[in-house]
Scaffold this active site. Structure first.
Site, PDB file in Angstrom:
ATOM      1  N   ARG A 217       0.845  -1.200   0.000  1.00  0.00           N
ATOM      2  CA  ARG A 217       0.000   0.000   0.000  1.00  0.00           C
ATOM      3  C   ARG A 217       0.874   1.242   0.000  1.00  0.00           C
ATOM      4  NH1 ARG A 217      -3.499  -1.806   5.133  1.00  0.00           N
ATOM      5  NH2 ARG A 217      -4.657  -3.534   4.205  1.00  0.00           N
TER       6      ARG A 217
ATOM      7  N   ASP B 233     -10.017 -18.892   6.740  1.00  0.00           N
ATOM      8  CA  ASP B 233     -10.255 -17.878   7.762  1.00  0.00           C
ATOM      9  C   ASP B 233     -11.557 -18.232   8.482  1.00  0.00           C
ATOM     10  OD1 ASP B 233      -8.019 -16.247   7.367  1.00  0.00           O
ATOM     11  OD2 ASP B 233      -8.966 -15.208   5.688  1.00  0.00           O
TER      12      ASP B 233
ATOM     13  N   ARG C 109       1.889 -28.442   8.756  1.00  0.00           N
ATOM     14  CA  ARG C 109       2.740 -27.764   9.728  1.00  0.00           C
ATOM     15  C   ARG C 109       1.916 -27.603  10.998  1.00  0.00           C
ATOM     16  NH1 ARG C 109       7.984 -27.566   9.399  1.00  0.00           N
ATOM     17  NH2 ARG C 109       8.117 -25.529  10.405  1.00  0.00           N
TER      18      ARG C 109
ATOM     19  N   ARG D 296       6.571 -15.438  16.295  1.00  0.00           N
ATOM     20  CA  ARG D 296       5.932 -14.211  16.784  1.00  0.00           C
ATOM     21  C   ARG D 296       5.629 -14.319  18.267  1.00  0.00           C
ATOM     22  NH1 ARG D 296      -0.126 -14.240  14.005  1.00  0.00           N
ATOM     23  NH2 ARG D 296      -0.841 -16.247  14.785  1.00  0.00           N
TER      24      ARG D 296
ATOM     25  N   TYR E 226      -6.645 -24.290   4.351  1.00  0.00           N
ATOM     26  CA  TYR E 226      -6.629 -23.307   5.428  1.00  0.00           C
ATOM     27  C   TYR E 226      -7.720 -22.274   5.174  1.00  0.00           C
ATOM     28  CZ  TYR E 226      -5.306 -19.960   8.903  1.00  0.00           C
ATOM     29  OH  TYR E 226      -5.345 -19.122   9.986  1.00  0.00           O
TER      30      TYR E 226
END
Length: 366
Positions: free
Chosen positions: A173, A347, A246, A277, A345
């Site tokens: 962006r 959301d 994974r 993280r 996968y």
């Protein structure tokens, strides 16, 4: 007692289907091998903080119907996902935006930032691997500091060995906008996700600490149909080999301080830091508790007994999955749904949408 539906898995897909079936006066038995409902969106309270037990989950969608649906079961706050990247102590905003480019190069002009990226881009019409794909999209500086180390830790493989399609696109962006998602609706349920699942499961019989495969034949006879949300290869006893995943390991601790890192999510993008993280859970709900809970997240290869998270959708696994899907499509009394049963996968909003569509297809409109 004969049930209309046996639902294997008390995660979001199973819970939404159970709710929709119960609304239509169907009897549902929901079983789960864990000792709690909610699957991977389960949250538990620690020191008054709702801890995302299986990693950060931020609800975001452009699907108005899905957003209104989940808001029936909880009040969502105004949390906006704005993760930070830490590269060897250097701090960068994500996703890649003018803040990131200023931190990298000191530029404030969007045109100058675009020129920097363009001058570094790899001219490659058909990238052969993830490294070439990333370099062709964003150039060397962004790739080396913010993509390479994180991605190689996440997948346990060199970016040169990973397929290009994993990052078909990278959000870039040329505005000063740190909002990670472009979706119109975004937030975290006040009080965590677990109460949503508990409300969805009201009216269903729920049994926890139950392994479906230890008594599969008996369970199958208890209901007219089965909704299966577990691993597809396990359902067919790994007939075409095990599908690869994974998985994640979590190292959580309570700290006797009100604030550890000042942000809910900080990604560590260098290769030397072993975790990917750190999550500081209180910031998802703007907490003011005197203590804080942080979780370090490690990515590793899935082994039997682990929780599978991310399907490894390479050619070998996708070919095996299609063989399993052929069998699944022939079933008349089993409906497969969710990320494990579909080896994809998703959301959270996609899980809710798929569960709603499956329920309507199976049960009709209310």
């Amino acid at each position: 007692m004969k049930y209309d539906y046996l639902i294997v898995g008390a995660g979001p897909f199973g819970a939404v289907f159970a709710h929709e079936a119960t609304k239509r006066n169907k009897k549902c038995l929901v079983i789960d091998k864990r000792d709690h409902v909610g699957g991977n969106i389960y949250t538990e309270q620690v020191e008054g903080i709702n801890v995302h037990k299986y990693g950060a989950h931020i609800f975001h969608t452009n699907d108005k119907e899905v957003w209104e649906y989940v808001n029936r079961f909880a009040t969502f706050n105004r949390y906006t996902n704005s993760p930070i990247a830490n590269y060897k102590g250097e701090i960068y905003n994500l996703p890649f935006n003018m803040n990131t480019f200023y931190q990298l190069w000191g530029v404030t002009d969007p045109a100058e930032a675009a020129e920097r990226i363009e001058s570094q881009r790899l001219n490659c019409e058909e990238p052969k691997n993830l490294e070439e794909q990333a370099l062709s999209l964003v150039g060397r500086d962004i790739y080396e500091k913010l993509i390479q180390g994180y991605t190689e830790k996440q997948w346990g493989r060199s970016c040169k060995e990973l397929p290009a399609f994993i990052i078909k696109r990278l959000p870039v962006r040329f505005t000063w906008d740190n909002n990670y998602f472009n979706d119109q609706y975004q937030g975290i349920p006040v009080g965590g996700y677990t109460p949503i699942i508990e409300k969805l499961l009201e009216g269903s019989e729920v049994r926890l600490n139950i392994d479906y495969f230890e008594d599969k034949e008996n369970f199958d006879h208890m209901a007219t149909k089965t909704i299966y949300t577990g691993m597809l290869d396990e359902f067919y006893d790994f007939r075409f080999g095990a599908l690869e995943y994974r998985t994640l390991q979590f190292d959580s601790e309570v700290l006797d301080k009100p604030n550890y890192q000042g942000n809910a999510v900080v990604n560590y993008t260098d290769q030397e830091t072993p975790f990917t993280r750190i999550i500081e859970h209180k910031h998802f709900e703007f907490g003011t508790q005197p203590k804080t809970v942080v979780t370090r997240e490690y990515s590793k290869e899935y082994e039997q007994g682990d929780e599978p998270y991310y399907p490894v959708n390479n050619q070998k696994n996708n070919t095996s999955y299609l063989s399993y899907k052929e069998l699944a499509d022939q079933e008349t009394n089993v409906i497969f749904g969710g990320r494990l049963a579909e080896y994809k996968y998703y959301d959270m909003w996609q899980i809710v949408r798929n569960a709603l569509d499956t329920a309507r297809n199976e049960l009709g409109e209310v």
